[in-house]
Design a protein around this motif. Structure first.
Motif, short mmCIF file in Angstrom:
data_model
loop_
_atom_site.label_atom_id
_atom_site.label_comp_id
_atom_site.label_asym_id
_atom_site.label_seq_id
_atom_site.Cartn_x
_atom_site.Cartn_y
_atom_site.Cartn_z
N ALA A 192 -53.20 34.41 15.76
CA ALA A 192 -52.01 34.80 15.00
C ALA A 192 -52.24 36.14 14.32
CB ALA A 192 -51.70 33.73 13.95
N ALA A 193 -53.44 36.33 13.77
CA ALA A 193 -53.74 37.59 13.08
C ALA A 193 -53.68 38.76 14.06
CB ALA A 193 -55.12 37.51 12.43
N VAL A 194 -54.32 38.59 15.22
CA VAL A 194 -54.33 39.68 16.21
C VAL A 194 -52.91 39.99 16.66
CG1 VAL A 194 -55.12 40.36 18.49
CG2 VAL A 194 -56.65 39.12 16.98
N ALA A 195 -52.14 38.93 16.94
CA ALA A 195 -50.77 39.13 17.40
C ALA A 195 -49.96 39.89 16.36
CB ALA A 195 -50.12 37.78 17.70
N LEU A 196 -50.13 39.51 15.11
CA LEU A 196 -49.37 40.15 14.05
C LEU A 196 -49.70 41.64 13.95
CD1 LEU A 196 -47.41 39.71 11.71
CD2 LEU A 196 -49.39 39.37 10.23
N ILE A 197 -50.99 41.95 14.02
CA ILE A 197 -51.39 43.35 13.88
C ILE A 197 -50.88 44.18 15.07
CG2 ILE A 197 -53.42 44.86 13.91
CD1 ILE A 197 -54.66 42.69 11.98
N CYS A 198 -50.98 43.62 16.28
CA CYS A 198 -50.46 44.34 17.45
C CYS A 198 -48.96 44.54 17.31
CB CYS A 198 -50.75 43.57 18.73
SG CYS A 198 -52.49 43.50 19.13
N PHE A 199 -48.28 43.52 16.85
CA PHE A 199 -46.82 43.61 16.68
C PHE A 199 -46.48 44.73 15.69
CE2 PHE A 199 -42.89 42.55 14.49
CZ PHE A 199 -42.02 42.34 15.55
N ILE A 200 -47.19 44.77 14.57
CA ILE A 200 -46.90 45.78 13.55
C ILE A 200 -47.10 47.18 14.12
CG2 ILE A 200 -47.67 46.74 11.34
CD1 ILE A 200 -48.29 43.92 10.44
N PHE A 201 -48.25 47.40 14.78
CA PHE A 201 -48.52 48.74 15.31
C PHE A 201 -47.46 49.15 16.33
CE2 PHE A 201 -53.28 48.47 14.16
CZ PHE A 201 -53.03 49.14 12.98
N SER A 202 -47.04 48.22 17.19
CA SER A 202 -46.04 48.57 18.20
C SER A 202 -44.68 48.83 17.55
CB SER A 202 -45.88 47.45 19.22
OG SER A 202 -47.11 47.07 19.74
N TRP A 203 -44.30 47.97 16.66
CA TRP A 203 -42.99 48.08 16.01
C TRP A 203 -42.87 49.43 15.28
CZ3 TRP A 203 -38.61 45.07 15.95
CH2 TRP A 203 -37.66 45.37 14.96
N ASN A 204 -43.95 49.87 14.66
CA ASN A 204 -43.90 51.08 13.84
C ASN A 204 -44.17 52.36 14.62
OD1 ASN A 204 -43.33 49.52 11.65
ND2 ASN A 204 -45.36 49.61 10.76
N GLU A 205 -44.52 52.26 15.90
CA GLU A 205 -44.98 53.44 16.65
C GLU A 205 -43.86 54.46 16.84
OE1 GLU A 205 -46.57 56.21 19.24
OE2 GLU A 205 -44.75 55.11 19.67
N TYR A 206 -44.18 55.73 16.60
CA TYR A 206 -43.15 56.77 16.63
C TYR A 206 -43.41 57.83 17.70
CZ TYR A 206 -40.46 60.80 14.91
OH TYR A 206 -39.62 61.87 14.81
N PHE A 207 -44.67 58.29 17.82
CA PHE A 207 -45.01 59.41 18.70
C PHE A 207 -44.59 59.17 20.15
CE2 PHE A 207 -48.27 61.77 21.22
CZ PHE A 207 -47.98 63.05 20.78
N LEU A 208 -45.10 58.11 20.74
CA LEU A 208 -44.77 57.81 22.14
C LEU A 208 -43.28 57.52 22.29
CD1 LEU A 208 -47.79 55.50 23.07
CD2 LEU A 208 -47.43 57.87 23.75
N ALA A 209 -42.72 56.78 21.35
CA ALA A 209 -41.31 56.41 21.45
C ALA A 209 -40.42 57.65 21.45
CB ALA A 209 -40.94 55.48 20.30
N THR A 210 -40.76 58.62 20.61
CA THR A 210 -39.96 59.85 20.56
C THR A 210 -40.02 60.60 21.87
OG1 THR A 210 -40.52 60.07 18.26
CG2 THR A 210 -39.62 62.01 19.31
N LEU A 211 -41.22 60.70 22.43
CA LEU A 211 -41.39 61.55 23.60
C LEU A 211 -40.96 60.87 24.89
CD1 LEU A 211 -44.79 63.21 22.71
CD2 LEU A 211 -42.49 64.16 22.53
N LEU A 212 -41.10 59.57 24.96
CA LEU A 212 -40.90 58.90 26.25
C LEU A 212 -39.57 58.17 26.38
CD1 LEU A 212 -44.51 57.51 26.72
CD2 LEU A 212 -43.55 59.65 27.56
N THR A 213 -38.80 58.10 25.30
CA THR A 213 -37.50 57.44 25.43
C THR A 213 -36.40 58.39 24.96
OG1 THR A 213 -37.44 56.51 23.20
CG2 THR A 213 -38.54 55.21 24.89
N THR A 214 -35.21 58.22 25.52
CA THR A 214 -34.10 59.05 25.07
C THR A 214 -32.92 58.21 24.55
OG1 THR A 214 -33.50 59.19 27.38
CG2 THR A 214 -34.55 61.12 26.41
#
Lengths: 270, 312
Positions: A192-214
């Protein structure tokens, strides 16, 4: 005398915590005001509250961006668990040569900044027509989180008493039953802890999302950033959009605080 | 007297070989468990990095896609002799360094405060970790427009209350703004790790110290700090790695102006605004080299922990 000092320290602690938490509280409060009240100086600490701004935010289509964020975060988290749990199991309980090297490799990929791979990733995705594709984004998030997950998972596996595993082996449990029936239940809080941390990092990610999605696959963070055009009054509606964006992670983090703290501390220290 | 030479019986031999085979089988099964994660990681992180190195040797501008040529180390020459690299390296060091140090000190301070027993400690801890959970893009926007704005920002209003004039934070003090923002975000992270360290301290030893007449400051200095060393090192390492890659607040708050153009922002600008792929790739490779430089210094410590933690 001692008691007075202790009370003073407690009071000071609360003031400092309040200062740190203030930006978040202020964001939520502003999101419930009218634009006029939100922009007033001196700031209004008492104002008529409503959910109107949230209606505006959803009318601007925030729902689909939240959904994209959810898809990428949940999908990548599941994939990470699928890859990390067996790997961490082998690195901790099963005999394998060069455990150190493998672990070291995993953690070293985390040191590689996104800057190291963004250009090829961008051009490869462009060539195969997978720019603005939520699956591609999810896969990259999985790669981004896998090292931390393996590392953390392994510390949790190290806490499983070896006797239990050995007992299962004597019972003649084969690899899969050993993993699924014996070890997994002990590990659930860790997972549960690992899942939560991965979820948080993905949910908050900005750099890749900005460049790779329109548009199609755009997630919440870049949507938020493009939300403000600087014209007219927008503080209340921006606060409402931001509140919606941060709410899932904050609630998850608060509910699973124990696991989160344990996960970070374990991953960091062991 | 008869000497008996121990001859292994057939069954014993059989068992031994069986054990050997079983062990080999197990090892193979274990490798099969690690392999998917390993392959996935290599394909999505290492291979692109190798391609980045290749790109960095090309003369490739997106405006002239037909003129891609092999350029050897020309891009690196541009990187090191150009006017952008040194200021950018400086900005990266200043911003990362200050944020790490400030958030570490504040984190230690808060960890000590929140380790005490007091009314509402659980709630205080919960509120304190929240800045780390908040989406950095959202936090940057709220700070920029709602707290630091020169006209309607709360911080400027507070400055006004104590008789100071308003500051246009983003444009007048961009470096301070970014450091403030990052420190706010990473203090809870540092605090969490250090709090775990404080809690792992043995209460008996501390009590013994206090019985022996050591004051709280001496106890902290001579017992708690040495105990925390390992935790401080790890917090510094992880904090540096994450802060070196900080991009969101810079892109949203200052757009790299006024000394906030860090290496990762410069790379973004070169590739996606300036459209020079070769040069951007060279910046990328240099950024990685800097990161590895920082990490190796810190990694030595980590590796020690690794070795200790690696055995079970």
């Amino acid at each position: 005398m001692r008691k007075i000092r202790s009370t003073l320290i407690t009071a000071a602690t609360w003031v400092l915590v309040a200062i740190f938490f203030f930006p978040i509280a202020w964001m939520v409060f502003t999101s419930l005001k009218t634009e006029g009240d939100a922009a007033s100086i001196p700031p209004k600490f008492i104002a008529a509250l409503s959910f109107d701004q949230y209606a505006i935010v959803f009318n601007r289509g925030m729902g689909s961006y939240l959904l994209n964020s959810l898809t990428a975060s949940v999908g990548s988290t599941l994939l990470v668990l699928l890859l990390a749990i067996p790997a961490a199991y082998a690195l901790s309980i099963r005999p394998i040569k060069r455990v150190q090297d493998v672990l070291f490799f995993f953690i070293s990929t985390r040191f590689l900044p996104a800057a190291a791979s963004i250009l090829p990733v961008f051009f490869i995705l462009k060539t195969i027509g997978a720019l603005d594709n939520i699956t591609a984004l999810g896969l990259l998030y999985a790669a981004m989180n896998l090292p931390i997950a393996v590392w953390m998972m392994r510390s949790f596996f190290n806490e499983v008493p070896l006797e239990i595993v050995e007992a299962a082996q004597i019972d003649g449990a084969n690899l899969r039953t050993e993993l699924v029936r014996v070890v997994l239940p002990i590990l659930l809080p860790g997972i549960a802890a690992v899942a939560l941390i991965c979820f948080i990092f993905s949910w908050n990610e900005y750099f890749l999302a900005t460049l790779l999605t329109t548009f199609q696959a755009r997630t919440t963070p870049p949507f938020l950033a493009s939300f403000v055009d600087g014209r007219g009054q927008f503080l209340a509606v921006l606060s409402a959009a931001s509140t919606l964006a941060v709410l899932p992670v904050i609630i998850a983090g608060w509910v699973a605080q124990k696991q989160l703290v344990r996960g970070l501390a374990m991953g960091a220290v062991k | 007297m008869t000497t008996t030479i121990e001859v292994p019986t057939a069954t014993q031999v059989h068992r031994a070989t069986q054990a050997g085979i079983a062990h080999k089988k197990k090892a193979r099964a274990s490798r099969a468990l690690v392999l998917p994660a390993l392959v996935f990681s290599v394909i999505l992180t290492q291979v692109p990095f190798l391609v980045t190195i290749y790109f960095s040797l090309l003369n490739w501008n997106q405006l002239r896609p037909s003129e891609i040529k092999f350029a050897w180390f020309k891009n690196y020459a541009v990187v090191f002799t150009g006017p952008d690299f040194l200021p950018s390296l400086f900005a990266t060091v200043v911003i990362t360094g200050s944020s790490v140090i400030l958030s570490l000190l504040l984190g230690l301070f808060f960890a000590v405060l929140l380790d005490r027993k007091f009314v509402g400690r659980g709630l205080a801890r919960t509120l304190m970790i929240t800045p780390f959970l908040v989406m950095p893009a959202a936090a940057a926007l709220i700070w920029k427009w709602s707290l630091l704005d020169v006209n309607v920002g709360m911080v400027n209003w507070a400055l006004h209350l104590v008789g100071l004039s308003a500051i246009a934070w983003n444009t007048d003090l961009p470096v301070v703004t970014i450091i403030m923002m990052l420190t706010w975000q990473y203090t809870p992270f540092m605090m969490l790790i250090l709090l775990a360290g404080l809690q792992s301290q043995s209460r008996e030893v501390l009590e013994a110290a206090s019985v022996d007449g050591a004051g709280p400051w001496r106890t902290f200095q001579w017992m708690t700090l040495p105990h925390l060393r390992q935790y401080i090192e790890i917090a510094t390492l992880l904090g540096s790695i994450m802060l070196l890659q900080a991009f969101d607040p810079i892109a949203i708050m200052t757009k790299g102006t006024g000394g906030t153009k860090t290496l990762s922002y410069l790379l973004y600008e070169r590739a996606f605004i300036g459209l020079d792929v070769g040069q951007a790739a060279a910046f990328g490779v240099v950024t990685v080299a800097v990161t590895i430089g920082v990490a190796t210094i810190a990694l030595r410590t980590l590796f020690k922990v690794f070795i200790n933690g690696g055995e079970r």
